[in-house]
Scaffold this active site. Structure first.
Site, short mmCIF file in Angstrom:
data_model
loop_
_atom_site.label_atom_id
_atom_site.label_comp_id
_atom_site.label_asym_id
_atom_site.label_seq_id
_atom_site.Cartn_x
_atom_site.Cartn_y
_atom_site.Cartn_z
N VAL A 215 0.84 -1.20 0.00
CA VAL A 215 0.00 0.00 0.00
C VAL A 215 0.87 1.25 0.00
CG1 VAL A 215 -1.81 1.28 1.19
CG2 VAL A 215 -1.85 -1.23 1.18
N ASP A 216 1.92 1.25 0.79
CA ASP A 216 2.85 2.39 0.80
C ASP A 216 3.49 2.59 -0.57
OD1 ASP A 216 2.63 3.45 3.36
OD2 ASP A 216 4.03 2.02 4.22
#
Length: 416
Positions: A215-216
């Protein structure tokens, strides 16, 4: 704003003067006009101009999403100055193991090459004044503090825009600047709350996270795209703007077909292990030795698979003639394939299926993945020099540009 070091390094020391002259003899006048001469090291080093030359980025971000975005832009030529806290710096400097031979966190190094580091205390009036001047001289500011923190310091978008209307200001948050502004934004938490863990793992097992902070990484990519779009608008109008990216929205956008299954089809996806909800066979299957990944995406590939397995009749079986049929009868199909795959090793099947143009492979570990990329001429590793003469090996930028390729000027900055 600190100036970029007048040199560039890719996978080792710069070429000799003689080699540079030879290279210049081989380029056309158009390319020659874009070459820049550097002389920090012995001899001369010529480098094709970068796409983001002269772009100045002030980077307040820490951990992964923001630093990943600014590293992507630094690889493309931007001058990035990373602001770090006294005594602490970026939290990932202490995240380990693993550490490299110099005792430095490999996590920090993964997203911080091609940057300068400046240690400043934002609670100190003198340092804060200096930071503000740097921000007003920058083309881009990137930050991932909790919403409101930068504004309280007088470094919010509205504060800086008043004196620098051309500024592109990128704010990265966990859940946006509205009702979710106070929620902590960590990758694992977003994977859970954002539905990714609910579709990852075995059907009868626990929800699983992905093996990297995906996600990052995705948020960093979205941030870099947003920044580039804002810069394009500024080129046309002279006007900067605020770029806002949040982890939750980034994950929802990245759910792609699984997200549209819900939004368009009213279907709430679940965990299916290594199976695909819409394609078959598209999974991991056991062989006589090892396991084989099959990624059969169309009927031609399926017919070729059946021929290679010595079972052409499967391609005309009414249960398997089209993809929708195969998906409906996936368990019958799996049993038929496993029976035939059991006659040879996974490695043997990979060779046979490659000849038939059927997408198939074994499961590599990370070392195996890098070896594969190297064997295919993709040169996945770059070595960057440190000031003490040592080098650090990092994964190269995957973007290929024919006129302004990524470049690798400096190793991640050492702690101050």
């Amino acid at each position: 704003m600190p100036q970029r070091e007048p040199f560039s390094a890719s996978s080792g020391p710069p070429p000799s003067t003689e080699l540079c002259i030879t290279l210049l003899d081989q380029v056309d006048a158009g390319i020659y006009s874009r070459l820049t001469r550097f002389s920090k090291f012995e001899g001369l080093f010529f480098q094709v101009a970068s796409a983001l030359d002269n772009l100045r980025i002030l980077d307040f971000s820490r951990v992964l999403a923001g630093p990943f975005a600014t590293m992507m832009l630094a690889d493309l030529g931007a001058t990035v100055t990373k602001i770090e806290r006294p005594g602490i710096g970026d939290e990932t400097r202490t995240w380990g193991p693993p550490y490299d031979d110099s005792g430095e966190s490999t996590y920090f190094q993964s997203v911080n090459r091609n940057k300068d580091s400046l240690v400043l205390d934002l609670t100190d009036a003198t340092d804060l004044d200096r930071v503000r001047k740097l921000a007003l001289a920058a083309d881009v500011v990137v930050e991932n503090f909790r919403p409101g923190v930068m504004a309280r310091l007088g470094l919010g978008y509205d504060d800086l825009r008043a004196d620098n209307p051309a500024l592109v200001y990128c704010s990265i948050t966990g859940f946006g600047s509205g009702p979710g502004a106070g929620l902590p934004g960590y990758d694992l938490l977003i994977q859970a709350l954002g539905g990714l863990m609910s579709i990852t793992g075995q059907p009868d097992g626990d929800p699983q996270k992905v093996g990297v902070a995906l996600v990052d990484v995705l948020t960093g990519l979205f941030a870099s795209v947003g920044i580039l779009a804002a810069l394009r608008h500024r080129d046309a109008t002279g006007e900067g703007q605020l770029v806002e990216v949040d982890l939750l929205s980034s994950l929802l956008a990245a759910l792609v077909n699984q997200g549209s299954a819900y939004t368009s089809g009213g279907v709430v996806p679940g965990r299916m292990g290594n199976e695909h909800p819409s394609i078959a066979p598209y999974e991991l299957l056991p062989c006589a030795a090892g396991e084989l990944v099959l990624a059969v995406g169309n009927d031609r590939q399926f017919a070729a698979l059946c021929e290679a397995l010595g079972a052409p009749e499967l391609a005309t079986d009414s249960r398997f003639t089209g993809n929708a049929d195969r998906v409906r009868h996936r368990q019958d199909l799996r049993a038929a394939l496993v029976e035939r795959l059991a006659t040879r090793s996974a490695e043997d099947w990979v060779s046979r299926l490659a000849e038939a143009r059927v997408p198939a492979g074994v499961v590599n570990d990370v070392a195996g993945a890098f070896r594969l990329a190297a064997s295919l001429g993709l040169n996945p590793v770059v070595r960057l020099p440190r000031e003490d003469g040592t080098t650090v090996a990092l994964t190269k930028n995957p973007i290929g540009l024919s006129a302004t390729p990524p470049n690798y000027r400096s190793a991640p900055p050492r702690p101050s």
